[in-house]
Enzyme design. Structure first.
Site, PDB file in Angstrom:
ATOM      1  N   LYS A  81       0.856  -1.199   0.000  1.00 15.55           N
ATOM      2  CA  LYS A  81       0.000   0.000   0.000  1.00 15.55           C
ATOM      3  C   LYS A  81       0.883   1.237   0.000  1.00 15.55           C
ATOM      4  CE  LYS A  81      -3.848   2.087   2.615  1.00 15.55           C
ATOM      5  NZ  LYS A  81      -4.701   1.967   3.826  1.00 15.55           N
ATOM      6  N   SER A 156      -9.594   1.929   3.229  1.00 13.90           N
ATOM      7  CA  SER A 156      -8.785   2.651   2.270  1.00 13.90           C
ATOM      8  C   SER A 156      -7.772   1.773   1.534  1.00 13.90           C
ATOM      9  CB  SER A 156      -8.035   3.762   3.001  1.00 13.90           C
ATOM     10  OG  SER A 156      -7.165   3.199   3.977  1.00 13.90           O
ATOM     11  N   SER A 180      -9.597  -0.339   7.527  1.00 10.89           N
ATOM     12  CA  SER A 180      -9.136  -0.276   6.135  1.00 10.89           C
ATOM     13  C   SER A 180      -8.425  -1.506   5.587  1.00 10.89           C
ATOM     14  CB  SER A 180      -8.229   0.926   5.939  1.00 10.89           C
ATOM     15  OG  SER A 180      -9.020   2.079   5.826  1.00 10.89           O
TER      16      SER A 180
END
Ligand code: GLN
Length: 485
Positions: A81, A156, A180
């Protein structure tokens, strides 16, 4: 040469390279071909790190050529990420304000993945500074759910979840501040694991809300999630909040029986707002765990209704402080044509941050301001303690708690993006674990009539990830078996 990337788990990828059935370079290239073909419509990657990946893959191939055993993630293609710093590879946190930021060092989790042999394909798209539940807040482009391109992948860590679901990486790292990792895992039909706060070093993680931020894996199987946790967990002198506790052998633990374990079912997580199909799938999953020998115990977590407001006060307060560092002087974006220093700060931040980030900075600054601090921030910290106490009490009676991961399956792009409060409710079942600092995992447990994945959430006691993983693994295996018969 192995071409079915969908079947690749960590062990399969690693042993294929070790046994010379393929090479780490070929495996990385096969993934890049898939990314080229699929990612135009999905949008899971923000940056590809081909050079670094192929260098690492060649290193792994040399070990295999010499007939030596590979490290646990040897040759396994992974994604990171874009909130985790990667040396020499652009790291944006999904924000235009970091558009050109190239870190000088690796975050500890990334360094540990690479030291264990992982091949880092690239950086995953995400909501800007990890603020969001749908990935529509990315400063670059939204991510689409590989199971239905008209729907969001969750957020997210939407890019991290979508890449695993679409076989563009074997595993990925994501981050969880209020859900997330687990919520996008449930929306995309993959496994998402958040360990206890302090279990995984946050060094090199771009901070959103420091007392809530966690790094963890998204994977195709519980075992893969366990392997990655074992790789990245453990004390790190660079993060003073990382726990100095031994890291168990999670893979050995997951095989143990779940018979006799007590599972708490909290009534507050099965009330209004829970979609009927999600409820049905999660209740069936809980029944399955009962068949496997677990005992179900009704529990109550009475402060649950206060979790969302508490989370949005604490998370925004910490974010407003953490994001003060983006001033146009350090890191990346600086406004042009400004006349004064304060104009430079203002314009750089105005141009660099997106709407949701600005909203949170304003909310957080307000909550921390003199005169309001006691009424909002301090009050929220007190309620946070009550939420944690709810869990402590429940865990006196049970070994783990089972709930839905999210009240609904994946929603459509645009469906909630103009209504921040509706969006915030997508995390109603996940924020509590972050606030209490306990571990949680989401495992796929079914589908809606429209074939959208549904996730079962299992929450564990502090530092007892092993029990939680054991339950998740037992459930996953029984589901695979019943699909076979
Ligand atoms: N959706 C939550 C938020 O927007 C959680 C985000 C996260 O866990 N990073 O803050």
């Amino acid at each position: 040469m192995m071409t079915d990337l969908a079947l690749l788990t960590i062990d399969r990828a690693r042993s294929a390279v070790e046994e010379r059935k393929t090479t780490a370079v070929a495996l990385a290239e096969a993934h890049y071909t898939r990314i080229e073909k699929e990612d135009g419509q999905i949008g899971a990657f923000l940056t590809l790190s081909k050079e670094r990946a192929l260098e690492q893959a060649s290193r792994i191939d040399r070990i295999a050529e010499q007939g030596n055993p590979l490290p646990p993630l040897g040759g396994v293609p992974v994604g990171i990420k874009d909130v985790m710093s990667t040396r020499g590879v652009r790291t944006t946190a999904g924000s235009k304000i970091l558009d050109k930021y190239v870190p000088l060092y690796d975050s500890t989790a990334v360094a540990r993945m690479e030291a264990a042999g992982a091949v880092i394909l690239g950086k995953m798209n995400c909501d800007e500074f990890a603020m969001g539940s749908s990935n529509e807040n990315s400063g670059y482009r939204p991510v689409r759910n590989p199971r239905d391109l008209s729907r969001v992948p969750g957020g997210s860590s939407g890019g991290s979840a979508a890449a695993v679901a679409a076989d563009m990486a074997v595993v990925t790292l994501g981050s969880d501040t209020g859900g997330s990792i687990r919520q996008p895992a449930s929306f995309c039909g993959v496994v998402g694991l958040m360990a206890t706060y302090g279990r995984v070093s946050r060094y090199g993680l771009i901070a959103f809300a420091s007392s809530l931020d966690h790094i963890g894996p998204l994977a195709k199987t519980v075992k893969d999630a366990a392997i990655v946790l074992g790789t990245i967990a453990g004390r790190d002198p660079m993060d003073s909040t990382s726990a100095d506790l031994p890291v168990p052998d999670y893979v050995a633990e997951i095989g143990k029986s779940v018979r006799g374990l007590k599972l708490g079912v909290p009534k507050e997580y099965f009330g209004d707002g829970l979609d009927g199909e999600v409820r049905h799938a999660v209740e069936s999953a809980i029944d399955k765990l009962k068949e496997l020998g677990c005992e179900l115990v009704p529990v109550s977590l009475p402060h649950t209704p206060y979790a969302i407001p508490t989370y949005y006060l604490i998370a925004t307060a910490e974010a407003s402080s953490n994001l003060a560092r983006y001033d146009g002087v350090r890191y990346s974006h600086r406004a042009r044509g400004v006349k004064t220093l304060s104009e430079m700060y203002r314009r750089s931040r105005d141009e660099g941050f997106g709407a949701e980030v600005k909203r949170r900075i304003m909310l957080g600054t307000y909550a921390l301001s003199a005169g309001y601090y006691d009424a909002y921030y301090l009050k929220a910290q007190k309620v946070r303690a009550l939420l944690a106490r709810d869990f402590d009490k429940a865990f006196e009676k049970v070994d783990a708690i089972v709930t839905p991961t999210s009240p609904t399956a994946a929603f459509r792009l645009g469906e909630k993006s103009n209504d921040p409060l509706a969006m915030y409710l997508a995390d109603i079942y996940t924020v509590t674990a972050d606030l209490a600092g306990i571990p949680g995992i989401s495992v796929p447990c079914g589908e809606t009539n429209q074939k959208l994945p549904i996730g079962l959430q299992i929450l564990g006691k502090h530092f007892e990830e092993a029990t939680m993983l054991r339950l998740a693994h037992a459930y996953e295996q029984s589901r695979i078996q019943s699909a076979r018969v």
